[in-house]
Write a protein that holds these residues in place. Structure first.
Motif, PDB file in Angstrom:
ATOM      1  N   PRO A   1       6.221   7.185  -1.156  1.00 56.59           N
ATOM      2  CA  PRO A   1       6.828   8.091  -2.135  1.00 56.59           C
ATOM      3  C   PRO A   1       6.792   9.515  -1.600  1.00 56.59           C
ATOM      4  O   PRO A   1       5.905   9.852  -0.808  1.00 56.59           O
ATOM      5  N   GLY A   2       7.733  10.342  -2.006  1.00 48.79           N
ATOM      6  CA  GLY A   2       7.652  11.738  -1.580  1.00 48.79           C
ATOM      7  C   GLY A   2       8.883  12.550  -1.920  1.00 48.79           C
ATOM      8  O   GLY A   2       9.858  12.052  -2.471  1.00 48.79           O
TER       9      GLY A   2
ATOM     10  N   GLY B   1      10.556   1.800   0.581  1.00 47.10           N
ATOM     11  CA  GLY B   1       9.743   0.586   0.709  1.00 47.10           C
ATOM     12  C   GLY B   1      10.067  -0.109   2.005  1.00 47.10           C
ATOM     13  O   GLY B   1      11.210  -0.041   2.488  1.00 47.10           O
ATOM     14  N   LEU B   2       9.062  -0.743   2.581  1.00 51.98           N
ATOM     15  CA  LEU B   2       9.293  -1.438   3.855  1.00 51.98           C
ATOM     16  C   LEU B   2       8.386  -2.653   3.960  1.00 51.98           C
ATOM     17  O   LEU B   2       7.179  -2.570   3.692  1.00 51.98           O
TER      18      LEU B   2
ATOM     19  N   VAL C   1       9.579   4.811   9.899  1.00 50.45           N
ATOM     20  CA  VAL C   1       9.411   4.876  11.344  1.00 50.45           C
ATOM     21  C   VAL C   1       7.973   5.268  11.693  1.00 50.45           C
ATOM     22  O   VAL C   1       7.340   4.659  12.559  1.00 50.45           O
ATOM     23  N   HIS C   2       7.434   6.269  10.965  1.00 52.75           N
ATOM     24  CA  HIS C   2       6.045   6.672  11.206  1.00 52.75           C
ATOM     25  C   HIS C   2       5.095   5.497  10.994  1.00 52.75           C
ATOM     26  O   HIS C   2       4.176   5.282  11.780  1.00 52.75           O
TER      27      HIS C   2
ATOM     28  N   SER D   1       0.847  -1.191   0.000  1.00 50.82           N
ATOM     29  CA  SER D   1       0.000   0.000   0.000  1.00 50.82           C
ATOM     30  C   SER D   1       0.880   1.238   0.000  1.00 50.82           C
ATOM     31  O   SER D   1       2.062   1.181   0.346  1.00 50.82           O
ATOM     32  N   VAL D   2       0.273   2.355  -0.422  1.00 52.67           N
ATOM     33  CA  VAL D   2       1.026   3.602  -0.580  1.00 52.67           C
ATOM     34  C   VAL D   2       0.696   4.538   0.579  1.00 52.67           C
ATOM     35  O   VAL D   2      -0.463   4.837   0.829  1.00 52.67           O
ATOM     36  N   VAL D   3       1.740   4.979   1.283  1.00 53.11           N
ATOM     37  CA  VAL D   3       1.554   5.836   2.458  1.00 53.11           C
ATOM     38  C   VAL D   3       2.490   7.023   2.315  1.00 53.11           C
ATOM     39  O   VAL D   3       3.572   6.884   1.749  1.00 53.11           O
ATOM     40  N   SER D   4       2.071   8.209   2.788  1.00 51.80           N
ATOM     41  CA  SER D   4       3.031   9.317   2.707  1.00 51.80           C
ATOM     42  C   SER D   4       3.324   9.877   4.087  1.00 51.80           C
ATOM     43  O   SER D   4       2.486   9.818   4.983  1.00 51.80           O
ATOM     44  N   GLY D   5       4.521  10.406   4.221  1.00 50.14           N
ATOM     45  CA  GLY D   5       4.941  10.997   5.495  1.00 50.14           C
ATOM     46  C   GLY D   5       5.197  12.478   5.331  1.00 50.14           C
ATOM     47  O   GLY D   5       5.181  12.992   4.213  1.00 50.14           O
ATOM     48  N   PRO D   6       5.456  13.189   6.439  1.00 52.13           N
ATOM     49  CA  PRO D   6       5.652  14.655   6.379  1.00 52.13           C
ATOM     50  C   PRO D   6       6.987  15.044   5.750  1.00 52.13           C
ATOM     51  O   PRO D   6       7.960  14.287   5.851  1.00 52.13           O
ATOM     52  N   GLU D   7       7.015  16.218   5.130  1.00 50.34           N
ATOM     53  CA  GLU D   7       8.264  16.696   4.519  1.00 50.34           C
ATOM     54  C   GLU D   7       9.115  17.462   5.533  1.00 50.34           C
ATOM     55  O   GLU D   7      10.315  17.602   5.355  1.00 50.34           O
ATOM     56  N   ILE D   8       8.470  17.967   6.568  1.00 54.79           N
ATOM     57  CA  ILE D   8       9.239  18.582   7.654  1.00 54.79           C
ATOM     58  C   ILE D   8       9.353  17.535   8.758  1.00 54.79           C
ATOM     59  O   ILE D   8       8.339  16.976   9.189  1.00 54.79           O
ATOM     60  N   GLU D   9      10.581  17.255   9.141  1.00 52.03           N
ATOM     61  CA  GLU D   9      10.809  16.183  10.106  1.00 52.03           C
ATOM     62  C   GLU D   9      11.545  16.687  11.336  1.00 52.03           C
ATOM     63  O   GLU D   9      12.162  17.746  11.311  1.00 52.03           O
TER      64      GLU D   9
END
Ligand code: DAH
Length: 342
Positions: free
Chosen positions: A194-195, A216-217, A179-180, A130-138
């Motif tokens: 992706p991002g 990928g994980l 990690v998220h 599945s496709v998941v996105s995370g924040p660009e500010i970390e």
């Protein structure tokens, strides 16, 4: 004036007036004038026929009827003429000149980077990811600490990352998304993230300060290095063609152990050696490895129970290799001459 004379006069007047009428409203008005139930000029004469003597009646009656038919005919002809004139005027006003050259409207296109991104996603969706996105500010924690990147690691240098105010930065890779994801769910995990990423790189033909990665994980019980190899081999075939072969070279990433560079035999020269593969026959397409036990522990997974693999690839690099683009900057300039080729 005798009735017959009146009829003659009426006939002449009607002919003139009706032929002059150029609008339907005028025709309606004239119809009332001649045939109106009350006060219609011809109606009155026709009514008067009844009062005539028996000798006069037939001749006058016949003449009156002839005039009636004559005027009715005039009305019909003129009505048709007005209709046809109106139609012709309308048609000529709306005329289309089919010989004029057309106006070119450039159709929208999908950007080369998005074409590549979509293809990568499609291949992994086919493998059940599945496709998941995370924040660009970390935070420092997600971008480095949780990924087992020690504080003396060079990627923490001011030179490599865009640091924001205390403890925050623009992510320098998509790995923090791993990690998220793991913090939010228990295994099994099977995702791609992706991002956009950012690095303080000097801009040249292969470096730009913003770029895209696909992370990928996969984490589950009994995941081994051969699962990593099998999966990434399938990806390489799905992305670059079923004839492609893969090779795994030892490498190093703080968040994986062991780590491997994934190579695919050159799809430009079929492995014979060319400019694209720098005569080696192989092209590096991503980094990968078995998720480091410290990373698993950090998110509360038991490394004795679960293992996993991870990988990360640069989308610009893959797009450039696939489409033979030799300067990354072309992907960030809105030059239609370049973009419209894809
Ligand atoms: N984050 C790495 C980079 O930016 C790429 C990468 C390598 C990601 C190995 C991974 C991995 O998940 O296992 O260069």
């Amino acid at each position: 004036m005798s009735i017959l004379e009146q009829l003659e006069q009426l006939k002449a007047e009607a002919e003139r007036e009706i032929k002059e009428a150029s609008q339907q409203s005028k025709i309606d008005e004239l119809w009332t004038k001649y045939f109106g139930r009350k006060g219609g000029e011809l109606t009155s004469i026709l009514r008067g026929v009844k009062t005539l003597s028996a000798e006069e009646r037939p001749a006058v009656g016949k003449a009156a009827n002839e005039v009636k038919v004559f005027i009715e005919e005039l009305f019909a002809v003129q009505k048709e003429k007005i209709y046809q004139d109106g139609l012709a005027a309308k048609l000529s006003a709306e005329q289309i000149d089919v010989t004029l050259p057309g106006k070119w409207k450039a159709p929208g296109r999908i950007h080369l980077l998005n074409i590549t991104m979509r293809r990568i996603k499609e291949v992994f969706k086919g493998l059940g990811y599945s496709v998941v996105s995370g924040p660009e500010i970390e935070t420092d924690y997600y971008n480095f600490e949780a990924l087992n990147i020690p504080s003396n690691h060079p990627s923490r240098e001011m030179w490599d990352s865009f640091f924001l105010r205390e403890g925050l930065l623009m992510r320098s890779h998509t790995s923090p998304s791993q990690v998220h994801v793991m913090e939010k769910q228990e295994p099994p995990v099977r995702v791609i993230c992706p991002g956009k990423c950012y690095r303080r790189d000097a801009v040249d033909a292969t470096h730009f300060w913003e770029f895209h990665q696909v992370e990928g994980l996969l984490v589950d019980k009994n995941v081994t290095f051969s699962d990593l190899k099998g999966t990434l081999e399938l990806f390489a075939k799905g992305m670059f063609g079923h004839r492609r072969r893969t090779r795994f070279n030892p490498s190093y990433f703080p968040f994986t152990e062991p780590s491997a560079e994934v190579m695919v035999d050159c799809f430009v020269c079929d492995g014979k050696g060319c400019r694209v593969c720098k005569n080696s026959g192989w092209i590096e397409i991503m980094g990968s490895g078995m998720v480091h036990p410290r990373v698993l522990k950090g998110v509360g997974y038991d490394p004795e129970k679960y293992t996993g693999f991870a990988f990360g690839m640069g989308v610009e690099r893959i797009a450039m290799l696939t489409y033979g683009v030799d300067d990354i900057r072309l992907l960030y300039e809105d030059d239609m001459r370049f973009l419209s080729q894809f």
